[in-house]
Write a protein that holds these residues in place. Sequence first.
Motif, PDB file in Angstrom:
ATOM      1  N   ARG A 175      37.726  28.148  44.581  1.00 32.08           N
ATOM      2  CA  ARG A 175      38.397  29.165  43.764  1.00 32.08           C
ATOM      3  C   ARG A 175      39.293  30.066  44.598  1.00 32.08           C
ATOM      4  O   ARG A 175      40.233  30.669  44.065  1.00 32.08           O
ATOM      5  CB  ARG A 175      37.355  30.001  43.030  1.00 32.08           C
ATOM      6  N   ARG A 176      39.014  30.186  45.868  1.00 33.05           N
ATOM      7  CA  ARG A 176      39.841  31.039  46.735  1.00 33.05           C
ATOM      8  C   ARG A 176      41.129  30.360  47.178  1.00 33.05           C
ATOM      9  O   ARG A 176      41.992  31.006  47.779  1.00 33.05           O
ATOM     10  CB  ARG A 176      39.040  31.470  47.964  1.00 33.05           C
ATOM     11  N   ILE A 177      41.274  29.086  46.899  1.00 32.51           N
ATOM     12  CA  ILE A 177      42.483  28.364  47.303  1.00 32.51           C
ATOM     13  C   ILE A 177      43.669  28.854  46.481  1.00 32.51           C
ATOM     14  O   ILE A 177      43.573  29.019  45.256  1.00 32.51           O
ATOM     15  CB  ILE A 177      42.287  26.848  47.128  1.00 32.51           C
ATOM     16  N   GLN A 178      44.771  29.088  47.149  1.00 30.11           N
ATOM     17  CA  GLN A 178      45.966  29.570  46.458  1.00 30.11           C
ATOM     18  C   GLN A 178      46.445  28.539  45.441  1.00 30.11           C
ATOM     19  O   GLN A 178      46.606  27.360  45.753  1.00 30.11           O
ATOM     20  CB  GLN A 178      47.075  29.862  47.472  1.00 30.11           C
ATOM     21  N   GLY A 179      46.670  29.000  44.218  1.00 32.40           N
ATOM     22  CA  GLY A 179      47.137  28.121  43.158  1.00 32.40           C
ATOM     23  C   GLY A 179      46.044  27.605  42.248  1.00 32.40           C
ATOM     24  O   GLY A 179      46.343  27.028  41.202  1.00 32.40           O
ATOM     25  N   VAL A 180      44.775  27.799  42.616  1.00 32.21           N
ATOM     26  CA  VAL A 180      43.669  27.345  41.775  1.00 32.21           C
ATOM     27  C   VAL A 180      43.373  28.410  40.730  1.00 32.21           C
ATOM     28  O   VAL A 180      43.162  29.581  41.062  1.00 32.21           O
ATOM     29  CB  VAL A 180      42.410  27.057  42.621  1.00 32.21           C
ATOM     30  N   SER A 181      43.351  27.999  39.467  1.00 33.45           N
ATOM     31  CA  SER A 181      43.059  28.930  38.382  1.00 33.45           C
ATOM     32  C   SER A 181      41.562  29.074  38.168  1.00 33.45           C
ATOM     33  O   SER A 181      41.046  30.183  38.057  1.00 33.45           O
ATOM     34  CB  SER A 181      43.724  28.457  37.085  1.00 33.45           C
ATOM     35  N   ASN A 182      40.854  27.943  38.111  1.00 30.68           N
ATOM     36  CA  ASN A 182      39.417  27.999  37.871  1.00 30.68           C
ATOM     37  C   ASN A 182      38.789  26.688  38.324  1.00 30.68           C
ATOM     38  O   ASN A 182      39.455  25.647  38.405  1.00 30.68           O
ATOM     39  CB  ASN A 182      39.133  28.222  36.380  1.00 30.68           C
TER      40      ASN A 182
END
Length: 523
Positions: A175-182
């Motif tokens: 979830r902390r990855i840039q671009g991940v919504s959920n």
Amino acid sequence: MFSISDFFIRRPVFATVCSTVVALLGVVCILILPISQYPEIAPPTVSVISNYVGANAEVVESTVTNILERELNGIEGLRYIASTSGNDGTSNIVLTFNLGRNKDIAAVDVQNRVATVTSRLPGVVQQTGVRVNKSSSGFIFAIGVYAEDGPDGQPRYDDLYLSNYADLYIVDVLRRIQGVSNVEIFGNRQYAMRIWLDPGRLAARGLVAQDVINALREQNVQVGVGQIGQQPAATDQLYQLSIAASGRLTTEAEFGAIVLRAEEGDLVRLRDVGRVELGAENYASVLRFNGRRSIGLGVSQLPDANALEVARAVKRALANLAPDFPPGIRYDIAFDTTTFIEEGAREVVLSLLIAVVLVVIILYVFLQDWRSTLIPALVIPIALVGTFLFVRLLNFNINTLTLFGLTLASGLVVDDAIVIVEDIARRIREERIPPLQAAIDAMNQLVGAVIATSLVLIAVFVPVAFFPGIVGQLYRQFALTISFAVTISTFNAITFTPTLSALLLRSDQVLPDAGFFRWVNRT
């Protein structure tokens, strides 16, 4: 007669810089534009989820769902509402908004409406909370987490352990990855203390299930019990100590020792009327991956994120986490939609390159001079690459339709350049005038026709962008991509193309008249 082209023809450096800036801005936009398979055509949706523990569907419908629906009805831009109430106590309300409604603003409006009626909901629902989520259009990535078989032929870990491990050590990282919504867990199993009551034992002791619930609320609490020696205190008090009370129960034995009733020395404990076991909070769903009991992780992206970059980042994160997995836990990719995006984009880009090469070859066949061919060949990539600047300004993304539009535009953006180059070359060859003067004379006569031709092409495609509903949403990016490509090609046609013609074309050029070119000229 003066035309705007005179200014650029007499200042070749300025004309070159303008076209170079357009191309560079287009390249920068390509690097930061999100990539997806298709445009975002689904209407924005927001879901409102709550849980009334122990209630059936009818109770949930009357005490939770109806109250929320009445309050949510009438929100700006709302298209329709769909709701479900389950026997497991869940209430799920999905609000679908009109196309073009900002999903973030819609979620805020829904959250504000929910906050106004939260006090009217049952206390259990208020404790567990009402969640407002922006629904994603779909998962771009799915992962299966499973356990290998042990020496006894059985999986080394059950799905309860797998779910808990993924929730603690995998989901938060993804979830902390840039671009991940959920990141959603399928087959989720949350650890919970399950209490099984015996109705006969309860009745024999004059108790009901509500007595057990009340005892749990009273004796399974975490409270702050204060400090010893806190000011104001006696002058001989030397220390100030904080007191920690172990009020939150953690083991089956501690839960079993909960006192339900104490009368005349008679203690009725929870273990006397039932049993306590550590298990999963919910067994409603089961997931199998390649025939194994496992759990699944679905990754969705933010609307403005690059699907390919998100997928690569998730794969790198999983590769970094894998060495720290407990022995026997493995993961595998269940499906990856970015594979289709990559293959589709690769095919469209290949088609675009083939189209450009064919256009250049045909230009050389009919212009029969490498200098005359080089000018349109330079204009084509500037127009196509520069189009991505407008794609970025309009919050579009790189998808199959925008690339398809560029493929079709590769033949349109070269039309004006061909007309201008051919007329300048004819004046140089037949009228024997210098290239600079030939370029000025040609543009004085052609600039109006070039602009008119481009306006006609734009007028054909722009109305498509205003089609209503999903059709207009689907083809808007396609139509406007072609329109902006034609717009940039027109700008190049009245600035960069005559400037290059004045610099590159020569009065002593001789057209070939043998072999294949003789046959073309005679035909």
